[in-house]
Structures are given as structure tokens and as C-alpha cells.
Design a protein around this motif. Structure first.
Motif, PDB file in Angstrom:
ATOM      1  N   MET A 166      92.554  79.292 -10.031  1.00 39.94           N
ATOM      2  CA  MET A 166      91.654  78.244 -10.477  1.00 39.94           C
ATOM      3  C   MET A 166      90.215  78.731 -10.540  1.00 39.94           C
ATOM      4  N   LEU A 167      89.818  79.506  -9.555  1.00 33.24           N
ATOM      5  CA  LEU A 167      88.451  80.024  -9.562  1.00 33.24           C
ATOM      6  C   LEU A 167      88.227  80.948 -10.753  1.00 33.24           C
ATOM      7  N   ALA A 168      89.236  81.745 -11.117  1.00 39.18           N
ATOM      8  CA  ALA A 168      89.128  82.625 -12.287  1.00 39.18           C
ATOM      9  C   ALA A 168      89.057  81.810 -13.580  1.00 39.18           C
ATOM     10  N   ALA A 207      90.734  73.487  -6.178  1.00 40.22           N
ATOM     11  CA  ALA A 207      90.295  74.772  -5.637  1.00 40.22           C
ATOM     12  C   ALA A 207      88.929  74.686  -4.966  1.00 40.22           C
ATOM     13  N   ASN A 208      88.907  75.071  -3.705  1.00 43.02           N
ATOM     14  CA  ASN A 208      87.668  75.327  -2.988  1.00 43.02           C
ATOM     15  C   ASN A 208      87.619  76.810  -2.644  1.00 43.02           C
ATOM     16  N   PRO A 209      86.486  77.470  -2.865  1.00 48.16           N
ATOM     17  CA  PRO A 209      86.405  78.894  -2.516  1.00 48.16           C
ATOM     18  C   PRO A 209      86.438  79.093  -1.007  1.00 48.16           C
ATOM     19  N   ASP A 210      86.955  80.211  -0.598  1.00 44.69           N
ATOM     20  CA  ASP A 210      86.991  80.550   0.823  1.00 44.69           C
ATOM     21  C   ASP A 210      85.568  80.803   1.317  1.00 44.69           C
ATOM     22  N   GLU A 211      85.217  80.134   2.430  1.00 45.37           N
ATOM     23  CA  GLU A 211      83.839  80.170   2.915  1.00 45.37           C
ATOM     24  C   GLU A 211      83.435  81.530   3.461  1.00 45.37           C
ATOM     25  N   TYR A 263      76.241  75.928  -8.033  1.00 38.04           N
ATOM     26  CA  TYR A 263      77.287  75.092  -8.630  1.00 38.04           C
ATOM     27  C   TYR A 263      78.674  75.692  -8.493  1.00 38.04           C
ATOM     28  N   GLN A 264      78.795  77.025  -8.575  1.00 38.94           N
ATOM     29  CA  GLN A 264      80.113  77.660  -8.595  1.00 38.94           C
ATOM     30  C   GLN A 264      80.835  77.591  -7.254  1.00 38.94           C
ATOM     31  N   VAL A 265      80.110  77.269  -6.175  1.00 35.40           N
ATOM     32  CA  VAL A 265      80.746  77.238  -4.853  1.00 35.40           C
ATOM     33  C   VAL A 265      80.725  75.836  -4.236  1.00 35.40           C
TER      34      VAL A 265
END
Length: 377
Positions: free
Chosen positions: A10-12, A68-72, A323-325
């Protein structure tokens, strides 16, 4: 549709999908091209408005939400350092300003349209400068680099709303979801009661905040270091340029698209905070802002168009996150559609209240007293 995809996928996908902002921008020249020699010439200028507020709300339902949430620990630090995302947002500035100038030329020189087509053209251009331009400006004014600060101010000056740069950061983010904030709509308040109050008080509050900042530096309000004077002067230069290039109709076009753009911004403010408020503590202060004080909307498509603006709950908790995170929080109050659909709903107060008031009451179930006194600012 995408809710079961792995987070990395999803992030890609989203890293490419953020370029969707080009679709409404390019929709402006396309709608003009398709109107040429068309028997429906006056209908085509309405294309962007109809797609944004008619088609996109339906696609939000079909495409669904973004899980999708990015890994912190790993992904967030990496993504925040990637220049790609910053360049992607900065690319909007020349594209939007070029589109705006060209649209003014078309408004004056395309004599096939009646007032119906001209109205559609103004609404479409204002939708783009508001939905894309102000959204990106909002991203920029929360960041520290001077390049982004100036880019945000320029985009806001292009819609005559430079005061947002001051009031939003130093006013709205401090007082959000309290009676002191003119951009936080109250439970039971209609959009049409909210808008004039927001226009007036946000303008006046911007001047008050800037005057206070200058006073701390022992400077008068009317000083060249007053940021409001700078950005309103830039707006005046835009207006002068449109007047000299296209005459009084060019000036009318510039002012009209500005009104559409900043009105769209204030409608979004109405949607983002309706009925939610921070509780007052025993010491008289309000509780700290957290993800429960803004409506969240995690519909994928509109979030791509709007640079994750709909993950507003995280933004208000951590305003400098790029915004992206920005993250989705399941325990935040959730809107039933993306912003485009909610804007349309807000235009019809009985329908809005039928949909939203039960959600507000459910959110405050067991402490309904929280709703008393929150009717009006």
C-alpha cells in the motif's frame, strides 16, 4: 478493495498515487479542449466540479479505505527524509499558478460560453485552486524550511487567503475544538451559520495574532515585517496582473475563483470538526489535542488527491508530520465518506444533521452534557 493488501504494498502504491493531484489540474485544459466545437459547449466547463463532487464520492465507496500505516521505527524516519515526497508537493506550485493564469486567458477569450459555461469554469478552477492549492499550502505552512513556507504563502496569496497562514498555525491549532476557535463548527450549527462567522473571525484573528507577534518585538502592526501585509500585497499583485492582462473581467475572474477556493477551505473546516470538542479540565484549561478531536476519513482515493489531508486526526495531534507518514486511528471519530461527499452533504443542513448528529451523540454517549454549550461559537 485494498484493505487486505500488505502495508508495504500500500505504501508503494500510494507513493505513485499522490500524483493524482494532476488529474483535476489537467481536467481544466481538457474540459476546455472538449468544449471546442461541441454542441454542449456550456456543459464541459462544469466537468471538474461534477467529477470531484459527483463521481469521486461514489468511487470512494467502491475503492474503499486505506489500512496502511508506516512502521514508526523504520519506515517513518526513512520516508520523512526522502526528497521525492517534498519535490512531489512542490511540483504543484508552478502547475497550479500556470493553470490559473491560462484559465484567466480562456475566461476572457473563449466567447462561445454563455454565463452558464463561465460560471462552471470559475467553479471548476476554484475547486482546483482550493482543493489542491490550499491543501498543499496547508502542508507547507506547517513545515520549517523557508522554501516550503514561501510556497505555502504564495499559493494562499493566489486565492486571497494569506491570513490562513497565520491564523491556522497560531490560532486554529491552538484552540481547535474549543469555543475560541472560529474554524471548529459546533453541534447543531449549519454550514450557512458557520461560514460568515469563519470568514470574519479568521481574518480578524490573523491580524490580532500578527499584531501580538510584532508587539513582542517592539514593532508596530503596520510594519514591513508584518507577514499579512506581505501576502496580501502578493494577492494585490496577482489582481493587478490579471487586470492588466485581461481587463476588468480578468480581475473578476481572479476574485471569483478565490472566493470559491477559500469557501471550499472553510467548508472542509466545518466537516473536519463538526460537534467535537476538547473537555475543560478542573484547572480551567482544555485537555490536550488528541486524535479524538477531529473527524477522520480513511477513504483511499480522496486521501491520494488531498495528500492525506483526511487523516486529520493525526495531523492535529502531530502537526509537523509530513503527509506521507500521517496515520489512521481506528478510535478517532470516522466520517462516512471522503471529503468530497461530505462537502456535498454539508450543503444540505437537514441531510447533514440526519447523518452526522447521531454520530456525534454516539461518540459522546454517556456524557451527553458535553454537547450542551457547544451549539455556537
Amino acid at each position: 478493495m485494498f484493505e487486505r493488501l500488505p502495508s508495504n504494498w500500500m505504501l508503494a502504491i500510494k507513493s505513485i498515487g499522490y500524483w493524482f493531484w494532476l488529474i483535476p489540474v489537467l481536467g481544466i485544459p481538457l474540459s476546455h479542449y472538449w468544449s471546442l466545437n461541441s454542441q454542449y459547449a456550456n456543459a464541459w466547463p462544469w466537468l471538474v466540479v461534477l467529477v470531484v463532487f459527483g463521481v469521486i464520492p461514489l468511487l470512494d465507496f467502491i475503492i474503499g479505505r486505506d489500512p496502511a500505516n508506516p512502521d514508526e521505527t523504520v519506515q517513518v524516519p526513512q520516508m520523512e527524509q526522502q526528497g521525492y515526497y517534498r519535490l512531489l508537493s512542490l511540483a504543484t506550485v508552478p502547475a497550479l499558478l500556470g493553470m490559473l493564469g491560462w484559465s484567466g486567458w480562456v475566461f476572457i477569450n473563449h466567447d462561445v460560453w454563455s454565463w452558464v459555461g463561465q460560471l462552471g469554469w470559475i467553479l471548476s478552477v476554484g475547486t482546483v485552486t482550493g482543493a489542491i492549492g490550499i491543501t498543499v499550502a496547508h502542508e507547507f505552512i506547517h513545515k520549517d524550511p523557508q522554501l516550503e513556507q514561501n510556497a505555502g504563502g504564495l499559493l494562499l496569496a493566489a486565492v486571497c487567503y494569506g491570513g490562513f497562514k497565520i491564523e491556522h498555525v497560531r490560532g486554529h491549532h491552538v484552540h481547535v475544538s474549543t469555543p475560541e476557535d472560529a474554524s471548529s463548527s459546533r453541534y447543531g450549527q449549519s454550514l450557512y451559520a458557520f461560514l460568515p462567522h469563519a470568514y470574519k473571525h479568521n481574518f480578524l484573528n490573523a491580524w490580532r495574532l500578527e499584531a501580538e507577534r510584532l508587539k513582542r518585538k517592539n514593532l508596530p502592526t503596520l510594519h514591513w515585517r508584518n507577514e499579512l501585509i506581505v501576502w496580501y500585497a502578493v494577492s494585490a499583485l496577482f489582481l493587478l496582473s490579471f487586470s492588466l492582462a485581461f481587463g476588468w473581467l480578468g480581475a473578476l475572474f481572479f476574485i471569483a475563483q478565490s472566493i470559491v477556493a477559500f469557501t471550499l477551505l472553510e467548508i472542509v473546516n466545518y466537516v473536519e470538526h463538526y460537534g467535537l470538542h476538547r473537555r475543560k479540565l478542573d484547572n480551567g484549561r482544555y485537555e490536550r489535542t488528541n486524535p479524538t478531536h477531529s473527524w477522520n476519513s480513511n477513504y483511499l482515493l480522496t486521501n491520494l488527491f488531498l495528500f492525506h489531508l483526511q487523516r486529520h486526526s493525526d495531523h492535529h495531534s502531530y502537526a509537523k508530520r509530513r503527509y506521507q507518514v500521517l496515520r489512521h486511528f481506528e478510535d478517532s471519530p470516522q466520517l462516512p465518506n471522503g471529503y468530497a461527499g461530505m462537502i456535498v452533504l454539508a450543503l444540505f443542513p437537514p441531510l447533514w444533521r440526519a447523518v452526522m448528529d447521531p454520530r456525534v451523540r454516539a461518540y459522546y454517549a454517556g456524557e451527553e452534557h458535553q454537547l450542551t454549550g457547544s451549539q455556537l461559537i
